[in-house]
Design an enzyme around this catalytic site. Structure first.
Site, PDB file in Angstrom:
ATOM      1  N   GLU A   1       0.104 -12.427   2.823  1.00 48.37           N
ATOM      2  CA  GLU A   1       0.437 -12.453   1.402  1.00 48.37           C
ATOM      3  C   GLU A   1       0.895 -13.844   1.007  1.00 48.37           C
ATOM      4  O   GLU A   1       1.688 -14.469   1.712  1.00 48.37           O
ATOM      5  CB  GLU A   1       1.567 -11.463   1.075  1.00 48.37           C
ATOM      6  CG  GLU A   1       1.220 -10.004   1.260  1.00 48.37           C
ATOM      7  CD  GLU A   1       2.382  -9.080   0.885  1.00 48.37           C
ATOM      8  OE1 GLU A   1       3.311  -9.549   0.181  1.00 48.37           O
ATOM      9  OE2 GLU A   1       2.370  -7.913   1.306  1.00 48.37           O
TER      10      GLU A   1
ATOM     11  N   GLU B   1       6.308  -6.694   6.336  1.00 46.31           N
ATOM     12  CA  GLU B   1       7.569  -7.409   6.148  1.00 46.31           C
ATOM     13  C   GLU B   1       8.791  -6.742   6.780  1.00 46.31           C
ATOM     14  O   GLU B   1       9.742  -6.357   6.085  1.00 46.31           O
ATOM     15  CB  GLU B   1       7.810  -7.639   4.651  1.00 46.31           C
ATOM     16  CG  GLU B   1       6.763  -8.542   4.031  1.00 46.31           C
ATOM     17  CD  GLU B   1       6.992  -8.815   2.553  1.00 46.31           C
ATOM     18  OE1 GLU B   1       7.893  -8.196   1.950  1.00 46.31           O
ATOM     19  OE2 GLU B   1       6.256  -9.651   1.996  1.00 46.31           O
TER      20      GLU B   1
END
Length: 725
Positions: free
Chosen positions: A505, A381
């Site tokens: 995710e 991320e």
């Protein structure tokens, strides 16, 4: 940087004297001397100078080369019937620092170098020279000890070692000859000592690389990519369907839940529930550490993990996962422990970009021969100040190419997983906001370029209102907005055949139709299943605060509702999510995927750029084009350029193969990047050879193939596909 590399390889970074005094410990897993013993073997000739009595004689196969002040050691630290892996240590007993440049040796008969770490190998006949990294340095009364290698084809050790120093020292020959015991400078013979097995209470020992891999037959690896698909070694499409099992990135330095269960039992349950992959987050700090916490050893639990470093715990879990038929994705979740909130891949805890790349190189070298380790997720991320396509220090696309190519140099068969960023990308985008790591719109104008084709997989993360109350979750047109966002945000990459998508995710606590989070998760699971997209669910762990996990808080009971949804996803069944309610969209019962035809976003959606309508470039008549028609679709446009994608359709009743695509660039226009094809440019004329997976087009089939970006204001002309031969 050296500290990061040393830690990445699992080498004990405590003071040298501590390592020497612990030389009598052994690696209970493999029954051979620890890395500390390797260092002692090289120091027997200098024991008196250090004031330390030698604790044990070197093994007969130890190879040593020495001058008055510098000693180089090459010794196996794992062996099997057809090969072995060894560590290199260069010890400096002089009064000034030295920089070792090379270590050399002669291969035993039938042996070849399988892989090296923190070194470059050059072979001339049976002589191998390992060039050590530029930062290799042995300080006064210190050592350089971060490089090593593996041989295959013979269990015998190398012979005739030698080394050179960067300051121009001549090559130093072997002394003594391999196969003979060294004698300390005081003339006394060393006394061999027993090597007791390490226990949980002892300081963990470290080894340079794992033992040979266990058999892995669940999937024909290595994996690669073909267009929008991940394929196995035989070219068959495969969908990765897994879970995130976190903990290595926390201060525990080990997967969570081992305080309640044995790791083998945990892996067996993951496999039994139909998953084929584990995404394994880790921190760079954990790789440097020598200790773990949160592992229970009573009643024989986790016995193999006792006394291990975090890196060795990772070795054992990866190997057991392979035995149980599970693939592994390594995920660099953070630099420091529990540091997942940090936005970049450097600057946290003193880690530099070079440290990050070196850690990935070390992992790639360590696990290159593990057939169940299939991918490197380079950075979790990127967000905040991370950019895409800017060429700056914070350009994530640049950094992903740097690290990805470094990994492929050591592990050429791995997939390289690249997440997006959060904020605006160079070249323009169609959506105004994204999740952390979720903005992959930069791929339109600036795709990731790696030295090895067929390796890039792009990876968004997607969450529901339990993580953050995004504005679209409060809209009555939520389903249409979500479908539109997924198509524009990342779906275009796989739909256009650019590269596969793996959603690294997604997850939440609710999966029912009676909550917004449940409807979001059901719709996203349906989208993944209908698109054949790979995924790893967040998370296996129940202790993810905003999502929970597959397991309940007892770390054993399965959340039945979540698992029922994930089982439907594994089977790629249609999943009811309440349907798209917009009148302009197909009803939920339609055979068309709800995500395939989104309605225009309502006013409550953050403002987006309009999705340009497809523009067809007139193809020549079927007979003059050999039966192939071409359409061109704008992927993105801006004032000084744009990106275009092509589709080729066979309008005949017979298969067509070995074709080329040609077009002419407008005056003043240059092509800046391309994908899904090999382009040859001659002036304004461009000739494209399609990738192997698109070379044959069946009757009536349309393939989304070549795409390119250009600078300049003109559209390409005379676009046609022509059969060859």
């Amino acid at each position: 940087m050296l500290g990061a590399v040393r830690g990445s390889m699992g080498i004990d970074s405590r003071p040298m004297r501590t390592r020497i005094m612990q030389a009598q410990q052994s690696d209970g897993r493999r029954g051979f001397p620890t890395y500390a013993a390797v260092m002692v073997a090289g120091l027997l000739c200098a024991g008196a100078a250090l004031g330390i009595a030698p604790a044990m004689a070197p093994a007969a196969e130890v190879a040593v080369a020495a001058t008055d002040t510098v000693t180089a050691v090459v010794q196996p630290n794992s062996t099997w019937s057809s090969g072995w892996c060894g560590a290199i240590a260069v010890r400096n007993d002089g009064s000034r620092g030295v920089s070792p440049a090379t270590v050399s040796f002669t291969l035993p008969a039938g042996a070849t170098v399988r892989n090296v770490w923190n070194a470059e190998a050059a072979t001339s006949g049976t002589r191998v020279t390992l060039g050590l990294p530029g930062g290799a340095h042995a300080p006064p009364a210190g050592a350089y000890s971060a490089s090593g290698f593996c041989l295959t084809g013979s269990p015998a050790p190398p012979t005739a070692p030698g080394f050179t120093l960067a300051e121009g020292g001549a090559a130093v020959a072997a002394a003594p000859a391999p196969g003979t015991a060294s004698t300390p400078v005081d003339g006394t013979a060393p006394t061999a000592s027993p090597t007791p097995t390490a226990t949980a209470a002892e300081t963990p020992s470290s080894t340079a690389v794992p033992t040979p891999p266990p058999p892995f037959t669940a999937v024909a690896t290595p994996l690669s990519t073909q267009g929008s698909s991940i394929v196995d070694a035989e070219g068959r499409p495969i969908v990765l369907q897994g879970v995130n099992w976190f903990g290595f990135e926390t201060h525990n330095h080990a997967p969570h839940g081992l305080w309640s269960r044995d790791y083998k039992d945990m892996l067996a349950q993951i496999k039994s529930l139909g998953f084929n992959t584990i995404r394994l987050p880790f921190s760079l700090e954990a790789l440097q550490s020598t200790s773990t916490t949160g592992i229970e050893y009573s009643n024989g639990r986790n016995a193999e993990l006792a006394g291990r470093t975090p890196q060795e715990v990772m070795d054992i879990i990866i190997d057991e996962a392979g035995r149980q038929g599970l693939m592994i994705i390594l995920d660099n979740h953070s630099q420091t422990d529990d540091g997942f909130m940090d936005d970049l891949w450097f600057g946290q805890g003193g880690f530099s970009e070079a440290d990050w790349v070196a850690a990935w190189e070390a992992l790639a070298s360590r696990y290159a021969d593990r057939p169940n380790v299939v991918a490197a997720d380079l950075k979790n991320e990127p967000h905040g100040s991370a950019t895409w396509g800017t060429g700056s220090a914070t350009d994530w696309r640049r950094a992903a190419e740097l690290a990805g190519n470094a990994v492929l140099a050591k592990a050429p068969d791995w997939l390289i997983i690249v997440e997006g960023i959060e904020n605006k990308v160079a070249g323009g985008q169609q959506l105004n906001s994204h999740w952390w790591g979720g903005n992959l719109e930069g791929v339109r104008a600036n795709p990731v370029r790696l030295s090895t084709p067929g390796r890039v997989v792009y990876s968004p993360h997607e969450y529901g209102p339990g993580v953050h109350a995004q504005p679209w979750f409060s809209s009555p047109q939520m389903a249409s907005i979500l479908a539109d966002r997924w198509n524009k945000g990342f779906g275009y990459i796989s739909d256009g055949g650019t590269a596969p998508i793996l959603v690294g995710e997604f997850g939440g606590r609710d999966v029912g139709l009676d909550t917004v989070e449940g409807r979001w998760m059901r719709q996203f699971a349906d989208y993944l299943g209908q698109h054949g997209t790979s995924w790893t669910f967040w998370s296996w762990n129940p202790n993810s605060g905003d999502t929970g996990g597959v397991l309940a808080d007892d770390w054993k009971t399965v959340n039945a509702d979540k698992m029922a949804l994930l089982t439907s996803l594994q089977k790629r069944e249609r999943i009811d999510f309440g349907g798209i309610t917009d009148a302009s969209s197909p009803p939920a019962s339609s055979s068309t995927s709800a995500a395939a035809t989104p309605a225009p976003p309502p006013a409550t959606e953050p403002a987006t750029e309009s999705d340009p309508a497809p523009t067809s470039v007139a193809a020549p008549p079927a007979q003059s084009a050999g039966g192939l028609q071409v359409s061109v679709r704008p992927e993105s446009s801006w004032d000084t350029g744009g990106c275009r994608a092509t589709k080729v359709k066979n309008v005949t009743k017979a298969p067509i193969g070995n074709w080329t695509l040609t077009f002419t660039l407008a005056p003043g226009t240059t092509m800046t990047s391309s994908w899904n094809g090999t382009a040859a440019v001659a002036g304004a004329s461009v000739t494209v050879t399609p990738p192997a997976w698109a070379a044959q087009v069946a009757p009536g089939q349309e393939v989304a193939v070549f795409g390119f970006c250009f600078s300049g204001g003109g559209e390409p002309t005379d676009v046609r596909a022509t059969p060859v031969g």
